[in-house]
Write a protein that holds these residues in place. Structure first.
Motif, PDB file in Angstrom:
ATOM      1  N   SER A  10      13.764  45.440  -2.562  1.00 13.70           N
ATOM      2  CA  SER A  10      12.156  45.938  -1.485  1.00 13.70           C
ATOM      3  C   SER A  10      11.448  44.953  -1.921  1.00 13.70           C
ATOM      4  N   TYR A  17      18.662  48.361  -4.812  1.00 11.26           N
ATOM      5  CA  TYR A  17      19.683  49.367  -4.339  1.00 11.26           C
ATOM      6  C   TYR A  17      21.139  49.861  -3.451  1.00 11.26           C
ATOM      7  N   HIS A  31      17.726  52.898   6.200  1.00 15.97           N
ATOM      8  CA  HIS A  31      16.490  52.897   5.800  1.00 15.97           C
ATOM      9  C   HIS A  31      15.157  52.127   6.068  1.00 15.97           C
ATOM     10  N   THR A  40      15.168  54.686  -2.017  1.00 16.40           N
ATOM     11  CA  THR A  40      15.074  53.750  -0.740  1.00 16.40           C
ATOM     12  C   THR A  40      13.255  54.096  -0.144  1.00 16.40           C
ATOM     13  N   VAL A  45      12.323  50.077  -0.548  1.00 14.42           N
ATOM     14  CA  VAL A  45      14.071  48.760  -0.364  1.00 14.42           C
ATOM     15  C   VAL A  45      14.486  48.944   0.697  1.00 14.42           C
ATOM     16  N   ASP A  46      14.152  48.028   1.680  1.00 14.93           N
ATOM     17  CA  ASP A  46      14.678  48.004   3.086  1.00 14.93           C
ATOM     18  C   ASP A  46      15.163  46.844   3.099  1.00 14.93           C
TER      19      ASP A  46
END
Length: 96
Positions: A10, A17, A31, A40, A45-46
């Motif tokens: 993140s 992740y 994502h 995600t 979270v990407d």
């Protein structure tokens, strides 16, 4: 066909992740677009911060399972060895 184990974050030292895919560019884009429902999307979270290519799907899946069991500190060390600034690696991978 290559397979990839990857780590998304993140932010620097943020939520992590671990995933496996046969197309890390496509999967990371999913994502980023919040198309991947669940963890995600919920935690933002990407950012692709680490990835490793494998030649066989069974090798990739085995390493993904192993990596998911690692302590958070070990994952952070793995990321920082190759990407100390936690830069998003996606733009360079996605560029034609």
């Amino acid at each position: 066909m290559p397979y990839f184990v990857y780590i998304l974050a993140s932010r620097r030292h943020g939520t992590l992740y671990v995933g496996v895919t046969n197309d890390v560019v496509r999967r990371t884009a999913e994502h980023k677009a919040k198309e991947a429902r669940g963890f995600t999307k919920r935690y933002g979270v990407d950012r692709l911060v680490w990835w490793l290519e494998f030649g066989q799907v069974d090798e990739a899946i085995a390493f993904e399972k192993k990596l998911k069991r690692w302590r958070r500190e070990w994952k952070i060390n793995l990321i920082e060895r190759e990407n100390p600034d936690w830069s998003d690696l996606y733009p360079a991978l996605a560029a034609p």
